[in-house]
Write a protein that holds these residues in place. Structure first.
Motif, PDB file in Angstrom:
ATOM      1  N   UNK A   1       0.833  -1.214   0.000  1.00  0.00           N
ATOM      2  CA  UNK A   1       0.000   0.000   0.000  1.00  0.00           C
ATOM      3  C   UNK A   1       0.863   1.256   0.000  1.00  0.00           C
ATOM      4  N   UNK A   2       1.970   1.222   0.712  1.00  0.00           N
ATOM      5  CA  UNK A   2       2.867   2.386   0.707  1.00  0.00           C
ATOM      6  C   UNK A   2       3.397   2.627  -0.716  1.00  0.00           C
ATOM      7  N   UNK A   3       3.739   1.548  -1.423  1.00  0.00           N
ATOM      8  CA  UNK A   3       4.226   1.714  -2.804  1.00  0.00           C
ATOM      9  C   UNK A   3       3.130   2.259  -3.722  1.00  0.00           C
ATOM     10  N   UNK A   4       1.900   1.799  -3.472  1.00  0.00           N
ATOM     11  CA  UNK A   4       0.763   2.259  -4.275  1.00  0.00           C
ATOM     12  C   UNK A   4       0.516   3.752  -4.037  1.00  0.00           C
TER      13      UNK A   4
ATOM     14  N   UNK B   1       5.993  -3.080  18.509  1.00  0.00           N
ATOM     15  CA  UNK B   1       6.147  -4.460  18.066  1.00  0.00           C
ATOM     16  C   UNK B   1       5.450  -4.765  16.758  1.00  0.00           C
ATOM     17  N   UNK B   2       5.106  -3.737  16.026  1.00  0.00           N
ATOM     18  CA  UNK B   2       4.471  -3.933  14.724  1.00  0.00           C
ATOM     19  C   UNK B   2       5.362  -3.444  13.599  1.00  0.00           C
ATOM     20  N   UNK B   3       4.721  -3.151  12.482  1.00  0.00           N
ATOM     21  CA  UNK B   3       5.431  -2.739  11.266  1.00  0.00           C
ATOM     22  C   UNK B   3       4.526  -1.744  10.557  1.00  0.00           C
ATOM     23  N   UNK B   4       5.059  -0.562  10.221  1.00  0.00           N
ATOM     24  CA  UNK B   4       4.178   0.456   9.648  1.00  0.00           C
ATOM     25  C   UNK B   4       4.948   1.459   8.807  1.00  0.00           C
ATOM     26  N   UNK B   5       4.233   2.055   7.870  1.00  0.00           N
ATOM     27  CA  UNK B   5       4.739   3.172   7.096  1.00  0.00           C
ATOM     28  C   UNK B   5       3.690   4.279   7.134  1.00  0.00           C
TER      29      UNK B   5
END
Lengths: 143, 143
Positions: free
Chosen positions: A85-88, A106-110
């Motif tokens: 989604x970040x690339x989109x 403890x997660x992963x986000x942009x």
């Protein structure tokens, strides 16, 4: 006052451009009334509307700011979906203010900002329960 | 990208003051982690968090603005409820930027800003379907 948010209205400077951006991300307008776009999300409705009209309608003096301290989060089921989604968003002209990475929780986000500067965190948080419609259900956390 | 908003985070300058404001309006914190308050709403989760932390976490330069062009709407089933909630917000220190009145869309609404300037429209819109949890369901409009 019940604990509910019925609509989130994003003020936009160029209505057609803003609508095209969200459509490019895969959103479909449910209702279109005089340069107002309503998107049905998970219970809450996302609305695009002229920033000048929103300010006038709200009785607010627009200080022309780019950030007032609100961020919307869109939670997903995997890290790969965060990256995708970040690339989109990037491909459609959004500014990526935080490249996808590990988070303190403890997660992963942009994080990206849309063409009017509205902030979206795209996040995978394994600590939250996530409904099929993208809703975070806090009580699911203790299950 | 699915059409969903999982969390709405309101950046606040004084965490305890902000939490007390929403509690005074009748909201109950579901989860409290290190000066972060999570309120379960209708699918979406409302979060209060330090504005400085939110800016840093989002990779955003805070321009100290009071309005970036986002308004949250809380829809209710009657005009009386609009009046009641606006009075409750006023009594708790919110600025009323629009006194309750008829709207251009055939409804009735008032607008307040919370103690950090975040904008809430309290609205009764007979043209929208309204779920028991406060969710606006657009498809219900054509029923």
């Amino acid at each position: 006052m019940k604990q509910s948010v019925s609509l989130i209205t994003l003020g936009v400077s160029d209505y057609e451009r803003a609508k095209a951006f969200y459509e490019a991300l895969g959103w479909t307008v449910a209702l279109n009334i005089e340069e107002t776009a309503f998107f049905q999300a998970n219970g809450v409705v996302l609305v695009l509307w002229g920033r000048d009209k929103l300010a006038a309608d709200s009785g607010i003096e627009d200080d022309g700011a780019s950030w007032s301290g609100i961020a919307l989060a869109h939670n997903v089921a995997s890290r790969e979906e965060v990256d995708r989604i970040i690339e989109q968003a990037r491909a459609n002209g959004a500014a990526i203010t935080r490249e996808p990475s590990e988070t303190f929780y403890g997660g992963y986000a942009g994080v990206f900002r849309d063409l009017d500067g509205h902030v979206w965190e795209i996040a995978h948080n394994p600590g939250f329960g996530l409904g099929p419609d993208g809703s975070v259900i806090l009580s699911a956390r203790s299950q």
